[in-house]
Design an enzyme around this catalytic site. Structure first.
Site, PDB file in Angstrom:
ATOM      1  N   HIS A  46     -11.456   1.852   6.711  1.00  0.00           N
ATOM      2  CA  HIS A  46      -9.838   2.327   6.863  1.00  0.00           C
ATOM      3  C   HIS A  46      -9.592   2.493   5.078  1.00  0.00           C
ATOM      4  O   HIS A  46      -9.530   1.017   4.496  1.00  0.00           O
ATOM      5  CB  HIS A  46      -8.705   1.524   7.882  1.00  0.00           C
ATOM      6  CG  HIS A  46      -7.694   1.449   7.719  1.00  0.00           C
ATOM      7  ND1 HIS A  46      -6.609   1.981   8.447  1.00  0.00           N
ATOM      8  CD2 HIS A  46      -6.829   0.988   7.492  1.00  0.00           C
ATOM      9  CE1 HIS A  46      -5.525   2.537   8.835  1.00  0.00           C
ATOM     10  NE2 HIS A  46      -4.981   1.712   7.584  1.00  0.00           N
ATOM     11  N   ASP A  48      -5.842   3.043   2.709  1.00  0.00           N
ATOM     12  CA  ASP A  48      -4.388   3.641   2.525  1.00  0.00           C
ATOM     13  C   ASP A  48      -4.721   3.640   1.103  1.00  0.00           C
ATOM     14  O   ASP A  48      -2.767   4.379   0.706  1.00  0.00           O
ATOM     15  CB  ASP A  48      -3.757   2.404   2.751  1.00  0.00           C
ATOM     16  CG  ASP A  48      -3.451   2.302   4.464  1.00  0.00           C
ATOM     17  OD1 ASP A  48      -2.843   2.943   5.153  1.00  0.00           O
ATOM     18  OD2 ASP A  48      -3.947   0.852   5.233  1.00  0.00           O
ATOM     19  N   GLU A 149      -3.557   7.530  10.911  1.00  0.00           N
ATOM     20  CA  GLU A 149      -2.717   5.398  11.428  1.00  0.00           C
ATOM     21  C   GLU A 149      -0.798   5.859  12.435  1.00  0.00           C
ATOM     22  O   GLU A 149      -0.361   5.438  11.071  1.00  0.00           O
ATOM     23  CB  GLU A 149      -2.729   5.245  10.036  1.00  0.00           C
ATOM     24  CG  GLU A 149      -2.601   3.616  10.127  1.00  0.00           C
ATOM     25  CD  GLU A 149      -2.322   2.362   9.190  1.00  0.00           C
ATOM     26  OE1 GLU A 149      -2.752   0.972   9.284  1.00  0.00           O
ATOM     27  OE2 GLU A 149      -2.229   2.303   8.366  1.00  0.00           O
ATOM     28  N   HIS A 176       1.229   2.991  15.538  1.00  0.00           N
ATOM     29  CA  HIS A 176       1.576   1.790  14.437  1.00  0.00           C
ATOM     30  C   HIS A 176       2.155   0.904  15.241  1.00  0.00           C
ATOM     31  O   HIS A 176       1.555  -0.434  16.520  1.00  0.00           O
ATOM     32  CB  HIS A 176       1.934   2.125  12.770  1.00  0.00           C
ATOM     33  CG  HIS A 176       1.445   1.792  12.049  1.00  0.00           C
ATOM     34  ND1 HIS A 176       2.446   0.720  11.045  1.00  0.00           N
ATOM     35  CD2 HIS A 176       0.694   1.526  11.350  1.00  0.00           C
ATOM     36  CE1 HIS A 176       2.464   0.009   9.842  1.00  0.00           C
ATOM     37  NE2 HIS A 176       0.818   0.302   9.882  1.00  0.00           N
ATOM     38  N   HIS A 220      -3.911  -1.884  16.093  1.00  0.00           N
ATOM     39  CA  HIS A 220      -2.418  -1.226  16.081  1.00  0.00           C
ATOM     40  C   HIS A 220      -1.990  -1.811  17.149  1.00  0.00           C
ATOM     41  O   HIS A 220      -0.393  -2.150  17.594  1.00  0.00           O
ATOM     42  CB  HIS A 220      -1.542  -0.598  14.781  1.00  0.00           C
ATOM     43  CG  HIS A 220      -1.860  -1.243  13.048  1.00  0.00           C
ATOM     44  ND1 HIS A 220      -0.541  -1.564  13.187  1.00  0.00           N
ATOM     45  CD2 HIS A 220      -2.696  -0.121  12.705  1.00  0.00           C
ATOM     46  CE1 HIS A 220      -1.127  -2.003  11.907  1.00  0.00           C
ATOM     47  NE2 HIS A 220      -2.147  -0.818  11.030  1.00  0.00           N
ATOM     48  N   HIS A 241      -9.645  -1.568  12.105  1.00  0.00           N
ATOM     49  CA  HIS A 241      -9.618  -2.910  10.948  1.00  0.00           C
ATOM     50  C   HIS A 241      -8.212  -3.674  11.209  1.00  0.00           C
ATOM     51  O   HIS A 241      -7.856  -3.949  11.334  1.00  0.00           O
ATOM     52  CB  HIS A 241      -8.626  -1.959   9.882  1.00  0.00           C
ATOM     53  CG  HIS A 241      -6.878  -1.250   9.974  1.00  0.00           C
ATOM     54  ND1 HIS A 241      -7.169   0.060  10.990  1.00  0.00           N
ATOM     55  CD2 HIS A 241      -5.963  -1.629  10.066  1.00  0.00           C
ATOM     56  CE1 HIS A 241      -6.669  -0.164  11.053  1.00  0.00           C
ATOM     57  NE2 HIS A 241      -5.091  -1.123  10.133  1.00  0.00           N
ATOM     58  N   ASP A 310      -9.410  -2.056   4.230  1.00  0.00           N
ATOM     59  CA  ASP A 310      -7.058  -1.629   4.732  1.00  0.00           C
ATOM     60  C   ASP A 310      -7.408  -1.623   3.276  1.00  0.00           C
ATOM     61  O   ASP A 310      -5.803  -2.035   3.393  1.00  0.00           O
ATOM     62  CB  ASP A 310      -7.041  -2.808   5.431  1.00  0.00           C
ATOM     63  CG  ASP A 310      -5.528  -2.124   5.862  1.00  0.00           C
ATOM     64  OD1 ASP A 310      -5.530  -1.222   5.455  1.00  0.00           O
ATOM     65  OD2 ASP A 310      -4.614  -3.058   6.428  1.00  0.00           O
TER      66      ASP A 310
END
Length: 393
Positions: A46, A48, A149, A176, A220, A241, A310
């Protein structure tokens, strides 16, 4: 030569010898560490980075130098220093877009991933299979995978899920930090308000992902959703993650009974680097991250643990794991300070994820003979919010 002079020469010789041995040992450790990551594609679950391309440049790639982008925790130079073999680039949009423009926002991020991979073909290759990861790695390219995600990106539509798969998406995080009409998120565990986990439609989302060959990601989601998904899925799941609840009791982490279910399922927990989920504070070190990796390894076995840093989705990082260049330091630390063997480090770095991905692909092939695309739909009442919909039946 006086006795005092001899003593001085002896001390100097001893100092030089110790320094030389230290340098040789350090070089040896670094060489072994580099050699190991030359044999297996280090795969992170993961990152972003695409969201930073929106936040900082509104996806205007011509404004960015992705070789050196100090405002983020990742760039091409640091990916190479970190010997990253494969990276899941996260497609993320805020929960505030649910019931409005979530699909468009997620498509924008899928698009920017395709575009930056195409713009830098000497650095990246878009991959959608386990074999594709290995092929990109053998070509010294970062195998670039796409993961969504948040289930709100599919707008409660199996057709949209299938279209994202066709665009190269290979995992979906079921939620999420907000519920969808069909799945509960982790924040419900903070208030003891998680009841069903997945609705019947949510279970069909998991089944359709199994049919497609899309990885089911349970980071999540609430514990009840984790359990329901693990009970429904015919394929191994991932936590892209997340870390160990036993060491840091946050709802984003994985409790022991779910770890056991994940082992039985053949899945993988990819350890997160975010300090509040690692040390339950705003400060953490590489050693704290290693504690989680060790815990998962010791509790359910080395075959079920991976790495999901992450980066770029976290505003603070552990000391020693500040950006995408630091993975070799983590591998070296686990070897020298935690006693990991090279065989086990290869599993952690990438072999475990490749095993999971290949198993997901095999389940998809097996289902192809007996299962057609699911056509389940949610009605207006089940959707909950139909403000932006013209069709609600």
């Amino acid at each position: 030569m006086t006795g005092e002079a001899v003593d001085h020469w002896y001390v100097l010789l001893l100092f030089v010898s110790v320094a030389s041995l230290t340098a040789v040992k350090s070089a040896s450790v670094e060489t072994r560490q580099d050699d190991l990551l030359a044999t297996v594609p280090l795969t992170d679950g993961h990152n972003d980075w695409p969201d930073k391309m929106f936040d900082l440049a509104r996806y205007q790639l011509d404004q960015l130098d992705l070789y050196s982008w100090s405002e983020t925790q990742t760039d091409i130079n640091r990916l190479r220093q970190g010997q990253v073999g494969a990276q899941f680039w996260a497609v993320y949009t805020s929960c505030s877009t649910q019931y409005s423009d979530a699909v468009r926002a997620c498509l924008d991020q899928v698009d920017v991933i395709h575009r930056f991979v195409a713009k830098y073909p000497e650095a990246f290759r878009l991959v959608t299979t386990a074999d594709g990861i290995v092929s990109a790695f053998n070509a010294s390219l970062v195998g670039s995978l796409i993961g969504i995600e948040g289930g709100h990106c599919i707008d409660s539509s199996l057709a949209t899920l299938r279209m994202f798969y066709d665009l190269g998406v290979r995992y979906l995080t079921l939620t999420h930090n907000c519920d969808t009409p069909w799945a509960e998120n982790n924040k419900r565990d903070d208030t003891n308000s998680s009841f069903i986990g997945l609705t019947d439609f949510g279970k069909d989302v998991v089944r359709e992902m199994n049919r497609l060959g899309m990885l089911v990601d349970l980071s999540h989601v609430s514990k009840a959703t984790m359990v329901a998904a693990l009970q429904t899925s015919q394929a191994p799941v991932i936590f892209s993650h997340s870390s160990a609840y036993e060491l840091c009791p946050k709802s984003r982490n994985v409790q022991n009974d779910v770890l056991n279910m994940t082992k039985a399922n053949g899945g993988i927990v990819m350890a997160n680097f975010y300090p509040p989920f690692v040390s339950c504070s705003d400060f953490a070190t590489m050693s704290d991250v290693a504690d989680h990796i060790d815990y998962i390894k010791n509790y359910i076995g080395v075959d079920y643990v991976g790495i999901g840093g992450d980066f770029n989705g976290i505003e603070i990082t552990p000391v020693g794991l500040e950006d995408s260049s630091k993975y070799p330091d983590l591998i070296g630390y686990l070897r020298t300070d935690r006693g990991w063997s090279d065989a086990d480090l290869r599993k952690l770095a990438g072999e475990n994820f490749l095993r999971v991905f290949r198993a997901v692909e095999q389940v998809s092939r097996d289902l192809a003979a007996t299962m057609t695309p699911l056509e389940t739909r949610l009605t207006g009442q089940q959707l909950g919010n139909t403000t932006c919909r013209s069709i609600t039946d």
